[in-house]
Design a protein around this motif. Structure first.
Motif, PDB file in Angstrom:
ATOM      1  N   GLY A 152      -9.117  -0.286  -7.749  1.00 51.58           N
ATOM      2  CA  GLY A 152     -10.199   0.599  -7.329  1.00 51.58           C
ATOM      3  C   GLY A 152      -9.626   1.997  -7.170  1.00 51.58           C
ATOM      4  O   GLY A 152      -9.018   2.535  -8.077  1.00 51.58           O
ATOM      5  N   LYS A 153      -9.787   2.580  -6.006  1.00 57.54           N
ATOM      6  CA  LYS A 153      -9.236   3.908  -5.736  1.00 57.54           C
ATOM      7  C   LYS A 153      -7.852   3.843  -5.112  1.00 57.54           C
ATOM      8  O   LYS A 153      -7.207   4.857  -4.911  1.00 57.54           O
ATOM      9  CB  LYS A 153     -10.153   4.681  -4.772  1.00 57.54           C
ATOM     10  CG  LYS A 153     -11.533   4.943  -5.314  1.00 57.54           C
ATOM     11  CD  LYS A 153     -12.353   5.850  -4.406  1.00 57.54           C
ATOM     12  CE  LYS A 153     -12.415   5.317  -2.998  1.00 57.54           C
ATOM     13  NZ  LYS A 153     -13.219   6.131  -2.082  1.00 57.54           N
ATOM     14  N   HIS A 154      -7.397   2.652  -4.786  1.00 58.45           N
ATOM     15  CA  HIS A 154      -6.148   2.491  -4.048  1.00 58.45           C
ATOM     16  C   HIS A 154      -4.971   2.191  -4.970  1.00 58.45           C
ATOM     17  O   HIS A 154      -5.097   1.449  -5.931  1.00 58.45           O
ATOM     18  CB  HIS A 154      -6.292   1.363  -3.017  1.00 58.45           C
ATOM     19  CG  HIS A 154      -7.414   1.601  -2.061  1.00 58.45           C
ATOM     20  ND1 HIS A 154      -7.311   2.457  -1.000  1.00 58.45           N
ATOM     21  CD2 HIS A 154      -8.678   1.103  -2.031  1.00 58.45           C
ATOM     22  CE1 HIS A 154      -8.453   2.472  -0.345  1.00 58.45           C
ATOM     23  NE2 HIS A 154      -9.309   1.667  -0.952  1.00 58.45           N
ATOM     24  N   ARG A 155      -3.835   2.761  -4.620  1.00 61.65           N
ATOM     25  CA  ARG A 155      -2.606   2.503  -5.375  1.00 61.65           C
ATOM     26  C   ARG A 155      -1.859   1.334  -4.741  1.00 61.65           C
ATOM     27  O   ARG A 155      -1.813   1.215  -3.524  1.00 61.65           O
ATOM     28  CB  ARG A 155      -1.713   3.742  -5.355  1.00 61.65           C
ATOM     29  CG  ARG A 155      -2.300   4.928  -6.069  1.00 61.65           C
ATOM     30  CD  ARG A 155      -1.395   6.141  -5.859  1.00 61.65           C
ATOM     31  NE  ARG A 155      -1.940   7.325  -6.454  1.00 61.65           N
ATOM     32  CZ  ARG A 155      -2.782   8.164  -5.859  1.00 61.65           C
ATOM     33  NH1 ARG A 155      -3.180   7.927  -4.625  1.00 61.65           N
ATOM     34  NH2 ARG A 155      -3.222   9.233  -6.475  1.00 61.65           N
ATOM     35  N   SER A 165       0.867  -1.174   0.000  1.00 61.36           N
ATOM     36  CA  SER A 165       0.000   0.000   0.000  1.00 61.36           C
ATOM     37  C   SER A 165       0.905   1.225   0.000  1.00 61.36           C
ATOM     38  O   SER A 165       2.123   1.121   0.219  1.00 61.36           O
ATOM     39  CB  SER A 165      -0.897  -0.001   1.236  1.00 61.36           C
ATOM     40  OG  SER A 165      -0.112   0.229   2.395  1.00 61.36           O
ATOM     41  N   THR A 166       0.330   2.387  -0.217  1.00 60.14           N
ATOM     42  CA  THR A 166       1.153   3.593  -0.206  1.00 60.14           C
ATOM     43  C   THR A 166       1.732   3.856   1.184  1.00 60.14           C
ATOM     44  O   THR A 166       2.856   4.352   1.308  1.00 60.14           O
ATOM     45  CB  THR A 166       0.344   4.819  -0.681  1.00 60.14           C
ATOM     46  OG1 THR A 166      -0.859   4.913   0.095  1.00 60.14           O
ATOM     47  CG2 THR A 166      -0.005   4.695  -2.156  1.00 60.14           C
ATOM     48  N   LYS A 187      -3.444   0.828  -9.959  1.00 62.74           N
ATOM     49  CA  LYS A 187      -4.579   1.159  -9.105  1.00 62.74           C
ATOM     50  C   LYS A 187      -5.497  -0.046  -8.991  1.00 62.74           C
ATOM     51  O   LYS A 187      -5.768  -0.736  -9.964  1.00 62.74           O
ATOM     52  CB  LYS A 187      -5.352   2.347  -9.667  1.00 62.74           C
ATOM     53  CG  LYS A 187      -4.721   3.674  -9.348  1.00 62.74           C
ATOM     54  CD  LYS A 187      -5.727   4.780  -9.488  1.00 62.74           C
ATOM     55  CE  LYS A 187      -5.317   5.944  -8.621  1.00 62.74           C
ATOM     56  NZ  LYS A 187      -6.359   6.963  -8.608  1.00 62.74           N
ATOM     57  N   GLU A 195       2.769   9.742  -8.836  1.00 69.88           N
ATOM     58  CA  GLU A 195       2.086  10.532  -9.858  1.00 69.88           C
ATOM     59  C   GLU A 195       3.030  11.087 -10.908  1.00 69.88           C
ATOM     60  O   GLU A 195       2.646  11.234 -12.066  1.00 69.88           O
ATOM     61  CB  GLU A 195       1.273  11.652  -9.200  1.00 69.88           C
ATOM     62  CG  GLU A 195       0.057  11.101  -8.473  1.00 69.88           C
ATOM     63  CD  GLU A 195      -0.726  12.155  -7.712  1.00 69.88           C
ATOM     64  OE1 GLU A 195      -0.243  13.318  -7.593  1.00 69.88           O
ATOM     65  OE2 GLU A 195      -1.815  11.810  -7.217  1.00 69.88           O
TER      66      GLU A 195
END
Length: 154
Positions: A112-115, A82-83, A110, A102
């Motif tokens: 979903g919304k998670h990197r 995870s980040t 990604k 970024e």
């Protein structure tokens, strides 16, 4: 994907002392780069436990870190972080890590919304940054010697 990570905080002084003694005993076997059979004496283990050479080497590194009083975190190479986890590995803030992701400095995907960031990519970035820092420090030292700022050879 379940991440098989294990984190051990800095050891107690007693654990560090045990790690130091164990590491010294194990060190002669690490150089053989061969599997190692261990017999556990304080349990009812009848057959020896065989460790592959890579595990013996890794165990030695863990014992060395513990003997020096440092905590240890084990994360498989193919793990996705995870980040928050990736930022911890790099010892940077999560917002700083997000900027790195970024701007393309570290590849990610990604879900979903998670990197998610691969451990190999985090370690590659870390190696590149460490190498850059080393080059800058070498240049600073060379400049200081060239300008006779007290770093000259005697």
């Amino acid at each position: 994907m379940a991440m098989l990570a294990h984190r051990h905080l800095p050891p107690t002084p007693q654990d560090a002392a045990i790690a130091r003694v164990s590491g010294q005993a194990l060190s002669r076997y690490v150089q053989a780069r061969a599997p190692l059979k261990l017999r556990v004496t304080d349990s009812e283990q009848a057959t020896p436990i065989e460790l592959p050479a890579g595990a013996v080497s890794l165990l030695m590194e863990i014992l060395e870190a513990m003997a020096a009083g440092r905590g240890v975190t084990l994360i498989p190479e193919n793990a996705e972080l995870s980040t928050v986890q990736a930022a911890e590995v790099l010892n940077v803030s999560r917002p700083f890590l997000i900027k790195l992701l970024e701007d393309g400095s570290i590849p990610h995907r990604k879900v979903g919304k998670h990197r998610r960031v691969r451990m190999e990519d985090v370690m590659s970035y870390k190696a590149a940054i460490d190498s850059e820092r080393e080059a800058v420090l070498d240049q600073l030292a060379a400049d200081a010697q060239e300008q006779d700022m007290g770093y000259g050879s005697r």
